[in-house]
Design a protein around this motif. Sequence first.
Motif, mmCIF file in Angstrom:
data_model
loop_
_atom_site.group_PDB
_atom_site.id
_atom_site.type_symbol
_atom_site.label_atom_id
_atom_site.label_comp_id
_atom_site.label_asym_id
_atom_site.label_seq_id
_atom_site.Cartn_x
_atom_site.Cartn_y
_atom_site.Cartn_z
ATOM 1 N N THR A 23 0.828 -1.205 0.000
ATOM 2 C CA THR A 23 0.000 0.000 0.000
ATOM 3 C C THR A 23 0.862 1.253 0.000
ATOM 4 O OG1 THR A 23 -1.640 -1.215 1.325
ATOM 5 C CG2 THR A 23 -1.924 1.167 1.134
ATOM 6 N N PRO A 24 1.316 1.697 -1.174
ATOM 7 C CA PRO A 24 2.006 2.993 -1.227
ATOM 8 C C PRO A 24 1.052 4.112 -0.850
ATOM 9 C CG PRO A 24 1.633 2.103 -3.426
ATOM 10 C CD PRO A 24 1.255 1.027 -2.473
ATOM 11 N N THR A 25 1.540 5.038 -0.028
ATOM 12 C CA THR A 25 0.662 6.039 0.593
ATOM 13 C C THR A 25 1.270 7.433 0.516
ATOM 14 O OG1 THR A 25 -0.192 4.408 2.158
ATOM 15 C CG2 THR A 25 -0.466 6.721 2.752
ATOM 16 N N VAL A 26 0.435 8.405 0.231
ATOM 17 C CA VAL A 26 0.797 9.821 0.321
ATOM 18 C C VAL A 26 -0.218 10.498 1.241
ATOM 19 C CG1 VAL A 26 1.133 11.992 -0.900
ATOM 20 C CG2 VAL A 26 1.766 9.841 -2.005
ATOM 21 N N MET A 27 0.286 11.196 2.244
ATOM 22 C CA MET A 27 -0.584 11.890 3.184
ATOM 23 C C MET A 27 -0.219 13.373 3.202
ATOM 24 S SD MET A 27 -0.965 11.257 7.289
ATOM 25 C CE MET A 27 -1.304 9.515 7.029
ATOM 26 N N HIS A 28 -1.237 14.213 3.178
ATOM 27 C CA HIS A 28 -1.002 15.657 3.257
ATOM 28 C C HIS A 28 -1.709 16.225 4.476
ATOM 29 C CE1 HIS A 28 -0.334 19.824 2.102
ATOM 30 N NE2 HIS A 28 -1.616 20.035 2.392
ATOM 31 N N ARG A 29 -0.929 16.882 5.337
ATOM 32 C CA ARG A 29 -1.476 17.541 6.525
ATOM 33 C C ARG A 29 -1.465 19.049 6.292
ATOM 34 N NH1 ARG A 29 2.461 13.829 10.250
ATOM 35 N NH2 ARG A 29 3.939 14.588 8.712
ATOM 36 N N ASN A 30 -2.634 19.673 6.330
ATOM 37 C CA ASN A 30 -2.678 21.117 6.113
ATOM 38 C C ASN A 30 -1.841 21.860 7.138
ATOM 39 O OD1 ASN A 30 -4.266 20.844 3.898
ATOM 40 N ND2 ASN A 30 -6.136 21.657 4.821
ATOM 41 N N LEU A 31 -1.825 21.334 8.356
ATOM 42 C CA LEU A 31 -0.966 21.885 9.395
ATOM 43 C C LEU A 31 -0.411 20.722 10.214
ATOM 44 C CD1 LEU A 31 0.224 24.321 10.927
ATOM 45 C CD2 LEU A 31 -1.788 24.243 12.420
ATOM 46 N N ALA A 32 0.889 20.510 10.148
ATOM 47 C CA ALA A 32 1.505 19.442 10.931
ATOM 48 C C ALA A 32 1.464 19.823 12.400
ATOM 49 C CB ALA A 32 2.941 19.225 10.480
ATOM 50 N N GLU A 33 1.302 18.804 13.260
ATOM 51 C CA GLU A 33 1.133 19.065 14.685
ATOM 52 C C GLU A 33 2.458 19.354 15.388
ATOM 53 O OE1 GLU A 33 -1.059 15.788 16.167
ATOM 54 O OE2 GLU A 33 -2.678 16.060 14.729
#
Length: 304
Positions: free
Chosen positions: A180-190
């Motif tokens: 499962t290749p995955t790309v995740m985008h966080r508008n604001l990283a914690e």
Amino acid sequence: MKMILAIAMAMISSCAFAQDDLLKELDQVQDSVITYSAATFKGTRIINGHSVETVGKNNMDFIISHRFGAVNSGANNFFGLDESQIRLALEYGLTDRLMVGIGRSSYQKTIDVFAKYRLLRQSSGYRNMPVSVTLFASDANNSSTSTTELPFYTIAQRQTYTFQALIARKFNEKLSLQLTPTVMHRNLAENQIDANNLYALGMGGRYKLTKRTSFNVEYWYTPKTFAGTTQRDPRFTNTLSLGFDIETGGHVFQLHLTNSRGMIEKQFIGQTTGKWSSGDIFYGFNVSRTFSFDKSKKSKTSGY
């Protein structure tokens, strides 16, 4: 007599040619048959992550997920059983290829919505397809009001988007594997050190033990750096999970041990802090119940 023999020979020849034509037609029919691989996995999850399976058309899955506290929390905490996080979810099959879902987790009070589409299905015969491929996309909204733990200020900042290609192959009746290749985008990283974009690779498998039980394993690898850029805080770790599936008619019970407390992609890919070597092991389970809104068909997961 000669005429009778000629007619007989003609009839025999005609029958032979007809038989040859019939055999050719049967061969063509057999060649045109497509055999699809079924039940690559028992449900829509391997353990934490999604599998290539989707809910069948006009069927709905109700999923209850529990994650207890860490085993190393001690006897006073009943080795984690005194604590629990829960996620409730509904998943509906719009077609046998397309499903949508919504869930709510008590951990960080996160609401997630997602869609899955079966792009390719493993098959043999007239069309040979060596793998099944399902596309996945989700949006997770952190609705926590704690400004000290999770300092978000706008709705846009709270969003985390995940995109995956689920690629699986059923090698035989017992063994199935998935990447499962995955790309995740966080508008604001914690955390300031975390990148907005996170790249990961999930690896999972299922080994069938009996007709209704299987042993599952799942590992999510997230490199600390990608293309020379730091992806995440060093305190975060990769997720390893071991599970046991039990299917009983319309129910699928999944029992598992994992070092992740979160139950959606945003959490178990990018926010896992537990370590198996330190005893940060969380016991959990998923319970899935399928309901059918199509009276002409049995409740099913597409591909069963």
